[in-house]
Design a protein around this motif. Structure first.
Motif, PDB file in Angstrom:
ATOM      1  N   LEU A  97       0.861  -1.185   0.000  1.00  0.00           N
ATOM      2  CA  LEU A  97       0.000   0.000   0.000  1.00  0.00           C
ATOM      3  C   LEU A  97       0.895   1.233   0.000  1.00  0.00           C
ATOM      4  CD1 LEU A  97      -2.495   1.694   0.162  1.00  0.00           C
ATOM      5  CD2 LEU A  97      -2.811   1.011   2.543  1.00  0.00           C
ATOM      6  N   ILE A  98       0.928   1.901  -1.135  1.00  0.00           N
ATOM      7  CA  ILE A  98       1.802   3.054  -1.324  1.00  0.00           C
ATOM      8  C   ILE A  98       1.067   4.316  -0.897  1.00  0.00           C
ATOM      9  CG2 ILE A  98       3.099   4.384  -3.023  1.00  0.00           C
ATOM     10  CD1 ILE A  98       3.134   1.756  -4.731  1.00  0.00           C
ATOM     11  N   LYS A  99       1.603   4.979   0.127  1.00  0.00           N
ATOM     12  CA  LYS A  99       0.987   6.193   0.652  1.00  0.00           C
ATOM     13  C   LYS A  99       1.704   7.430   0.098  1.00  0.00           C
ATOM     14  CE  LYS A  99      -1.492   5.752   4.042  1.00  0.00           C
ATOM     15  NZ  LYS A  99      -2.948   5.696   4.217  1.00  0.00           N
ATOM     16  N   ASP A 100       1.184   8.607   0.463  1.00  0.00           N
ATOM     17  CA  ASP A 100       1.743   9.849  -0.069  1.00  0.00           C
ATOM     18  C   ASP A 100       3.215  10.021   0.278  1.00  0.00           C
ATOM     19  OD1 ASP A 100       1.197  10.158   2.619  1.00  0.00           O
ATOM     20  OD2 ASP A 100       0.231  12.123   2.425  1.00  0.00           O
ATOM     21  N   ASN A 101       3.609   9.578   1.457  1.00  0.00           N
ATOM     22  CA  ASN A 101       5.012   9.715   1.848  1.00  0.00           C
ATOM     23  C   ASN A 101       5.923   8.791   1.033  1.00  0.00           C
ATOM     24  OD1 ASN A 101       4.620  11.735   3.739  1.00  0.00           O
ATOM     25  ND2 ASN A 101       4.294  10.305   5.422  1.00  0.00           N
TER      26      ASN A 101
END
Length: 294
Positions: free
Chosen positions: A176-180
């Motif tokens: 799960l790739i988040k904004d950070n």
């Protein structure tokens, strides 16, 4: 005699090892080094008791297998008759369990057993309310990793008892790739290319986006399986569904409430995730009424 496994909701598995680990940890926390000194001091060892666990409000039940395991851990000869099952709906005043056996064992296990049922039934009841408000839509309601430390498996089980679905259990079971991640990796395409080159063929990739432009960029790469639409207004979510045209699974997340969930579901997103299912669920009011046998 009722066993923990017989009270599990059939399609909401909870490992017997997870039950035993949680019960041992909770009892150790409560009994400490000397045990229930009050009961030991005031109640003769041979005293028997009969008790009834009662729901004080209507709702959805979860945690009965843990209550049974708790009681049986402190009183192997305690007999338990179940009047409800995890995943079932109850009314105020409904009996959940009838318990007979060692008074010391029942009293020593009482608070821990009630804590499990109260906490998990609270999660299940809130989840059921969320699910009810999305009736007639395609949307599934799921939880997040915003769980009580040490209780994740139990709380995610309670979400399933409430009719919801589980998001990932931890950092190790999905990408799960988040904004950070996007910021550190150098952009949407760069982070997706790295993720895709690393992922095995059974690992799905989800990426969080904040804008429709980011969504279009993700779609252009063709590298994501799921897109999380983070903190978007209902009108923007509708546009996102139209733009995606079913090419990826869409998940709406951020600021989801009971008041807003029906409108979000009506946009056509596939999933709505809400940390509130676990981090903000009120405790379910349940009590143990005891009657001493003489």
């Amino acid at each position: 005699m009722t066993t923990p496994s017989s009270l599990l909701q059939p399609d909401a598995f909870l490992s017997p090892l997870a039950i035993d680990e949680a019960v041992v940890r909770a009892l150790d926390e409560d009994l400490g080094r000397a045990g229930d000194v009050t009961s030991i001091a005031t109640i003769p060892e041979a005293t028997a008791a009969r008790a009834v666990m009662v729901a004080r409000r209507p709702g959805r039940i979860a945690g009965l297998p843990l209550a049974v395991a708790t009681l049986q851990k402190l009183g192997p000869d305690i007999r338990i008759e179940a009047h409800a099952r995890d995943g079932g709906s109850v009314v105020a005043g409904q009996h959940l369990l009838t318990i007979s056996g060692s008074a010391r064992g029942v009293l020593a296990a009482e608070r821990t057993a009630l804590n499990f049922v109260g906490r998990l039934s609270g999660v299940a009841t809130l989840t059921a309310d969320y699910v009810k408000r999305t009736a007639g839509t395609r949307t599934r309601i799921c939880c997040t990793r915003k769980t009580t430390p040490g209780l994740r498996a139990l709380e995610k089980y309670a979400v399933r008892c409430g009719g919801g679905f589980n998001h990932r259990f931890g950092l190790d079971d999905a990408i799960l790739i988040k904004d950070n991640h996007i910021a550190v990796a150098g952009g949407v395409r760069a982070v997706l290319e790295r993720a895709r080159s690393h992922a095995g063929h059974l690992v799905r990739i989800e990426i969080e986006v904040d804008t429709l432009d980011q969504l279009r960029e993700v779609l252009d790469t063709g590298l994501a399986d799921v897109v999380m639409l983070d903190n978007m207004e209902v009108a923007t979510l509708k546009q996102a569904v139209s733009i995606a045209k079913g090419r990826v699974v869409l998940e709406a997340s951020g600021g989801v409430t009971l008041d807003s969930i029906a409108d979000i579901a009506a946009t056509g997103v596939d999933y709505i995730s809400s940390g509130a299912l676990t981090h903000s669920a009120p405790n379910f009011d349940v009590a143990l009424d005891i009657e001493t046998k003489r």
